[in-house]
Design a protein around this motif. Structure first.
Motif, PDB file in Angstrom:
ATOM      1  N   LEU A 216      -2.148   1.885 -16.290  1.00  0.00           N
ATOM      2  CA  LEU A 216      -1.960   3.022 -17.181  1.00  0.00           C
ATOM      3  C   LEU A 216      -2.719   4.236 -16.666  1.00  0.00           C
ATOM      4  CD1 LEU A 216      -2.593   1.068 -20.513  1.00  0.00           C
ATOM      5  CD2 LEU A 216      -0.408   1.398 -19.328  1.00  0.00           C
ATOM      6  N   TYR A 217      -2.092   5.407 -16.787  1.00  0.00           N
ATOM      7  CA  TYR A 217      -2.689   6.670 -16.355  1.00  0.00           C
ATOM      8  C   TYR A 217      -2.955   7.542 -17.584  1.00  0.00           C
ATOM      9  CZ  TYR A 217      -0.933   5.280 -11.767  1.00  0.00           C
ATOM     10  OH  TYR A 217      -0.666   4.591 -10.602  1.00  0.00           O
ATOM     11  N   ASP A 218      -4.104   8.215 -17.565  1.00  0.00           N
ATOM     12  CA  ASP A 218      -4.448   9.089 -18.686  1.00  0.00           C
ATOM     13  C   ASP A 218      -3.594  10.352 -18.718  1.00  0.00           C
ATOM     14  OD1 ASP A 218      -6.384   7.241 -19.226  1.00  0.00           O
ATOM     15  OD2 ASP A 218      -8.011   8.380 -18.300  1.00  0.00           O
ATOM     16  N   GLU A 219      -3.142  10.797 -17.555  1.00  0.00           N
ATOM     17  CA  GLU A 219      -2.310  11.987 -17.442  1.00  0.00           C
ATOM     18  C   GLU A 219      -0.991  11.613 -16.773  1.00  0.00           C
ATOM     19  OE1 GLU A 219      -3.148  14.768 -18.771  1.00  0.00           O
ATOM     20  OE2 GLU A 219      -5.250  14.289 -19.247  1.00  0.00           O
ATOM     21  N   PRO A 220       0.034  12.453 -16.901  1.00  0.00           N
ATOM     22  CA  PRO A 220       1.288  12.168 -16.191  1.00  0.00           C
ATOM     23  C   PRO A 220       1.021  12.014 -14.696  1.00  0.00           C
ATOM     24  CG  PRO A 220       1.631  13.905 -17.798  1.00  0.00           C
ATOM     25  CD  PRO A 220       0.155  13.637 -17.775  1.00  0.00           C
ATOM     26  N   ALA A 221       1.424  10.900 -14.138  1.00  0.00           N
ATOM     27  CA  ALA A 221       1.138  10.612 -12.729  1.00  0.00           C
ATOM     28  C   ALA A 221       2.040   9.489 -12.266  1.00  0.00           C
ATOM     29  CB  ALA A 221      -0.333  10.226 -12.549  1.00  0.00           C
ATOM     30  N   GLU A 222       2.128   9.345 -10.956  1.00  0.00           N
ATOM     31  CA  GLU A 222       2.901   8.280 -10.338  1.00  0.00           C
ATOM     32  C   GLU A 222       2.317   8.009  -8.957  1.00  0.00           C
ATOM     33  OE1 GLU A 222       6.955   9.233  -9.524  1.00  0.00           O
ATOM     34  OE2 GLU A 222       7.600   7.122  -9.596  1.00  0.00           O
ATOM     35  N   PRO A 223       2.085   6.760  -8.593  1.00  0.00           N
ATOM     36  CA  PRO A 223       1.531   6.488  -7.261  1.00  0.00           C
ATOM     37  C   PRO A 223       2.514   6.878  -6.169  1.00  0.00           C
ATOM     38  CG  PRO A 223       2.203   4.455  -8.357  1.00  0.00           C
ATOM     39  CD  PRO A 223       2.298   5.541  -9.375  1.00  0.00           C
ATOM     40  N   VAL A 224       1.987   7.430  -5.102  1.00  0.00           N
ATOM     41  CA  VAL A 224       2.836   7.819  -3.985  1.00  0.00           C
ATOM     42  C   VAL A 224       3.362   6.571  -3.295  1.00  0.00           C
ATOM     43  CG1 VAL A 224       1.620   9.991  -3.649  1.00  0.00           C
ATOM     44  CG2 VAL A 224       0.844   7.937  -2.447  1.00  0.00           C
ATOM     45  N   GLU A 225       4.310   6.781  -2.396  1.00  0.00           N
ATOM     46  CA  GLU A 225       4.979   5.644  -1.759  1.00  0.00           C
ATOM     47  C   GLU A 225       4.002   4.765  -0.988  1.00  0.00           C
ATOM     48  OE1 GLU A 225       8.804   4.766   1.165  1.00  0.00           O
ATOM     49  OE2 GLU A 225       8.235   6.815   0.632  1.00  0.00           O
ATOM     50  N   ARG A 226       3.003   5.388  -0.374  1.00  0.00           N
ATOM     51  CA  ARG A 226       2.035   4.616   0.393  1.00  0.00           C
ATOM     52  C   ARG A 226       1.257   3.663  -0.519  1.00  0.00           C
ATOM     53  NH1 ARG A 226      -2.681   7.373   4.132  1.00  0.00           N
ATOM     54  NH2 ARG A 226      -3.368   5.490   5.238  1.00  0.00           N
ATOM     55  N   ARG A 227       0.841   4.144  -1.664  1.00  0.00           N
ATOM     56  CA  ARG A 227       0.112   3.291  -2.595  1.00  0.00           C
ATOM     57  C   ARG A 227       1.024   2.210  -3.167  1.00  0.00           C
ATOM     58  NH1 ARG A 227      -4.190   6.652  -6.261  1.00  0.00           N
ATOM     59  NH2 ARG A 227      -5.255   7.783  -4.600  1.00  0.00           N
ATOM     60  N   ARG A 228       2.264   2.560  -3.456  1.00  0.00           N
ATOM     61  CA  ARG A 228       3.193   1.545  -3.953  1.00  0.00           C
ATOM     62  C   ARG A 228       3.377   0.436  -2.933  1.00  0.00           C
ATOM     63  NH1 ARG A 228       6.465   6.085  -5.583  1.00  0.00           N
ATOM     64  NH2 ARG A 228       7.971   5.537  -3.960  1.00  0.00           N
ATOM     65  N   HIS A 229       3.445   0.825  -1.662  1.00  0.00           N
ATOM     66  CA  HIS A 229       3.628  -0.183  -0.606  1.00  0.00           C
ATOM     67  C   HIS A 229       2.420  -1.114  -0.535  1.00  0.00           C
ATOM     68  CE1 HIS A 229       5.259  -1.900   3.024  1.00  0.00           C
ATOM     69  NE2 HIS A 229       4.140  -1.639   3.683  1.00  0.00           N
ATOM     70  N   LEU A 230       1.209  -0.565  -0.611  1.00  0.00           N
ATOM     71  CA  LEU A 230       0.002  -1.387  -0.567  1.00  0.00           C
ATOM     72  C   LEU A 230      -0.064  -2.314  -1.784  1.00  0.00           C
ATOM     73  CD1 LEU A 230      -2.660   1.218   0.605  1.00  0.00           C
ATOM     74  CD2 LEU A 230      -1.728  -0.672   1.929  1.00  0.00           C
ATOM     75  N   ALA A 231       0.252  -1.775  -2.959  1.00  0.00           N
ATOM     76  CA  ALA A 231       0.229  -2.610  -4.157  1.00  0.00           C
ATOM     77  C   ALA A 231       1.251  -3.731  -4.066  1.00  0.00           C
ATOM     78  CB  ALA A 231       0.483  -1.748  -5.392  1.00  0.00           C
ATOM     79  N   GLY A 232       2.423  -3.443  -3.504  1.00  0.00           N
ATOM     80  CA  GLY A 232       3.429  -4.488  -3.344  1.00  0.00           C
ATOM     81  C   GLY A 232       2.978  -5.592  -2.411  1.00  0.00           C
ATOM     82  N   LEU A 233       2.324  -5.222  -1.290  1.00  0.00           N
ATOM     83  CA  LEU A 233       1.806  -6.229  -0.368  1.00  0.00           C
ATOM     84  C   LEU A 233       0.753  -7.101  -1.046  1.00  0.00           C
ATOM     85  CD1 LEU A 233       1.416  -4.135   2.921  1.00  0.00           C
ATOM     86  CD2 LEU A 233       3.133  -5.884   2.431  1.00  0.00           C
ATOM     87  N   TYR A 234      -0.132  -6.454  -1.798  1.00  0.00           N
ATOM     88  CA  TYR A 234      -1.189  -7.219  -2.459  1.00  0.00           C
ATOM     89  C   TYR A 234      -0.603  -8.143  -3.527  1.00  0.00           C
ATOM     90  CZ  TYR A 234      -5.258  -8.311  -5.299  1.00  0.00           C
ATOM     91  OH  TYR A 234      -6.223  -8.982  -5.999  1.00  0.00           O
ATOM     92  N   LEU A 235       0.308  -7.622  -4.361  1.00  0.00           N
ATOM     93  CA  LEU A 235       0.888  -8.441  -5.428  1.00  0.00           C
ATOM     94  C   LEU A 235       1.698  -9.602  -4.873  1.00  0.00           C
ATOM     95  CD1 LEU A 235       0.954  -8.303  -8.579  1.00  0.00           C
ATOM     96  CD2 LEU A 235      -0.183  -6.416  -7.420  1.00  0.00           C
ATOM     97  N   ARG A 236       2.273  -9.440  -3.690  1.00  0.00           N
ATOM     98  CA  ARG A 236       3.024 -10.548  -3.094  1.00  0.00           C
ATOM     99  C   ARG A 236       2.101 -11.730  -2.837  1.00  0.00           C
ATOM    100  NH1 ARG A 236       5.982  -9.001   2.282  1.00  0.00           N
ATOM    101  NH2 ARG A 236       6.832  -7.496   0.790  1.00  0.00           N
ATOM    102  N   TYR A 237       0.932 -11.460  -2.276  1.00  0.00           N
ATOM    103  CA  TYR A 237      -0.034 -12.534  -2.039  1.00  0.00           C
ATOM    104  C   TYR A 237      -0.654 -13.016  -3.346  1.00  0.00           C
ATOM    105  CZ  TYR A 237      -4.119 -15.022  -0.337  1.00  0.00           C
ATOM    106  OH  TYR A 237      -5.066 -15.984  -0.102  1.00  0.00           O
ATOM    107  N   ALA A 238      -1.002 -12.087  -4.230  1.00  0.00           N
ATOM    108  CA  ALA A 238      -1.636 -12.457  -5.494  1.00  0.00           C
ATOM    109  C   ALA A 238      -0.728 -13.348  -6.323  1.00  0.00           C
ATOM    110  CB  ALA A 238      -2.010 -11.204  -6.275  1.00  0.00           C
ATOM    111  N   ALA A 239       0.572 -13.094  -6.329  1.00  0.00           N
ATOM    112  CA  ALA A 239       1.493 -13.912  -7.114  1.00  0.00           C
ATOM    113  C   ALA A 239       1.502 -15.349  -6.616  1.00  0.00           C
ATOM    114  CB  ALA A 239       2.898 -13.319  -7.055  1.00  0.00           C
TER     115      ALA A 239
END
Length: 490
Positions: A216-239
């Motif tokens: 959750l973000y306190d202000e209107p925001a969206e992670p950039v593509e680079r951050r989304r890619h890193l989060a996806g890699l991490y969640l793949r292993y975490a899952a």
């Protein structure tokens, strides 16, 4: 293509595309230059998890291609280092709840959020279910759980079972209050908790989707593509790690349920004595048991015992021995030595590869008289206002260790208001101390029972467990079961 020396000639545009499409590891391996040009030795501001430096570099003329490549490689190395550190923290977790907290914290770092939560909800309905939050109080988590899953968990609902978390499966709401079709309940909760945007990824394991992670973000925001890619890699292993812990949690629950079904569902009510029991099955399942059996003429049989080994085999053997001992106790319960002798003969014939310890107490509450017989088991502890002492029992081998077992019984007479504690060795082993020090710790805990709770055997048992194991029953790395049976004579 730029006109640069051949030993560092790299296609820059394909390099940038490769970073986004194939992952940082493959991109580095495929596009790394063969040598180190001279202009790659200039220092650069480090980057963490793909986040740009706080202080922007001064405006200048376009950097040479080698510097651009160096900057991107430095960013990739920083990303890999961050992912390595976060996955190392995750893999060190042993409990499911601890791993869920690690995932929500790591994801918040990668996507740049301050608050978040992980919802564990296996689709097969077999559990376990859990919700952990970051920066959210218990009441706030309760408010968020009222929001329909489709509002932020559509990623998990629409994910393919064979797919891993990635940019094509995320759900992003960069400005919740500008969404015309926003769920009214979601709008109300977001207003109350003060968040304006959210980002979600599914938790998808080998058997399908079993939850989702939301930040959750306190202000209107969206992670950039680079951050989304890193989060996806991490969640793949975490899952994958969480899926293994879920299966382990289910196995522990099955073993605990089986053990509880083999033990008494409740303690009997016998005039002149109050009873309470505390039992905890080890993570692998074990063979510790207890019993309280009403006998003729107002007598009572109290039993604690332990079968060697762990796992379902030991649990099944415990069930067989307990059922046999109950039958023998009904027939000749006033003679504990005869009961244990019969049980030892049965073990030699039916359980030749196992041994067991047992302590049987034939109690006559009206006379406050107890006849004890033990087979390699820990002595009972008598707790009262004027004394706290171990009852002296005869030394004997465990059942199944000798060709013929027999040991004399011992008579004890508790005073009015005194409590007799029967326990298994697992309680002592869970302390992590040598046995002599563990016995001393148990004695000190019993001697320190407050006078205000001495009339309640359940409160006495709880006080002793808190004192002997101050970190809790589940905090100690031990496979031992715990049984503590308290009987207070009036």
């Amino acid at each position: 293509m730029l006109d640069i020396p051949s030993h560092v000639r790299v296609h820059v545009d394909p390099l940038i595309a490769a970073q986004n499409d194939m992952g940082v590891c493959d991109a580095i391996e495929r596009n790394a230059p063969g040598g180190k040009p001279a202009d790659m030795s200039a220092p650069n501001v480090p980057k963490v998890a793909g986040i740009d430096p706080v202080v922007p570099p001064p405006a200048q003329t376009p950097a040479p291609a080698g510097a651009v490549i160096q900057d991107r490689l430095a960013g990739w190395v920083s990303d890999l280092t961050t992912l390595h550190e976060l996955t190392e923290r995750l893999v060190s977790t042993r409990a499911l709840d601890e791993a869920l907290h690690a995932v929500v914290r790591a994801g918040a770092t990668l996507v740049g959020a301050r608050r978040g939560l992980v919802v564990l909800e296996p689709a097969d309905g077999l559990g376990p279910t859990s919700t952990v939050g970051l920066g959210l109080a218990h009441a706030e988590l309760g408010h968020i759980e009222t929001v329909p899953r489709r509002a932020y968990g559509a990623a998990s609902e629409g994910a393919r079972e064979d797919a891993a978390p990635g940019p094509d499966l995320f759900v992003s709401s960069p400005d919740l209050f500008r969404e015309e079709d926003l769920d009214p309940l979601h709008r109300e909760v977001a207003t109350r908790l003060g968040y304006a945007a959210c980002y979600a990824l599914p938790l998808t394991g080998p058997s399908g989707t079993f939850g989702s992670a939301v930040w959750l973000y306190d202000e209107p925001a969206e992670p950039v593509e680079r951050r989304r890619h890193l989060a996806g890699l991490y969640l793949r292993y975490a899952a994958e790690h969480l899926a293994r812990l879920v299966e382990l949690e289910r196995a522990h629950a099955r073993v605990a349920t089986l053990t509880e079904e083999l033990l008494p569902s409740r303690l009997p009510r016998v005039s002149g004595v109050q009873m309470a029991v505390r039992h905890r099955t080890g993570p692998l399942g074990g063979g510790d048991w207890y019993d309280a059996l009403p006998l003729p003429e107002g007598a009572l049989g109290l039993v604690v015992g332990s079968v060697t080994g762990t796992g379902p085999g030991a649990t099944a053997a415990m069930g067989r021995l307990r059922a046999s001992l109950r039958a023998y106790a009904v027939i000749e319960g006033e003679d504990p030595v005869a009961v244990l002798s019969d049980l030892e003969l049965l073990m030699r014939l039916t359980e030749p590869a196992r041994s067991a310890t047992a302590l049987l107490a034939y109690c006559e509450p009206a006379k406050r008289k107890i006849v004890l017989s033990g087979a390699g088991h820990c002595p009972p502890l008598i707790v009262g206002e004027r004394r706290t002492e171990y009852a002296e029992t005869t030394l004997s081998a465990p059942l199944g260790m000798l060709s013929c077992w027999e040991a004399p019984s011992v008579d004890i007479s508790p005073e009015p208001g005194e409590t007799v504690l029967l326990y298994t060795e697992g309680l002592l082993r869970r302390t992590g101390d040598p046995m002599d020090r563990a016995f001393a710790r148990l004695h000190a805990a019993a001697a320190g029972v407050p006078k205000a709770v001495r009339e309640d055997p359940g409160a006495i048992a709880d006080h002793i467990l808190r004192t002997v194991l101050p970190d809790g029953l589940d905090a100690v790395e031990s496979a031992a079961d715990i049984v503590l049976l308290a009987a207070r004579f009036s």
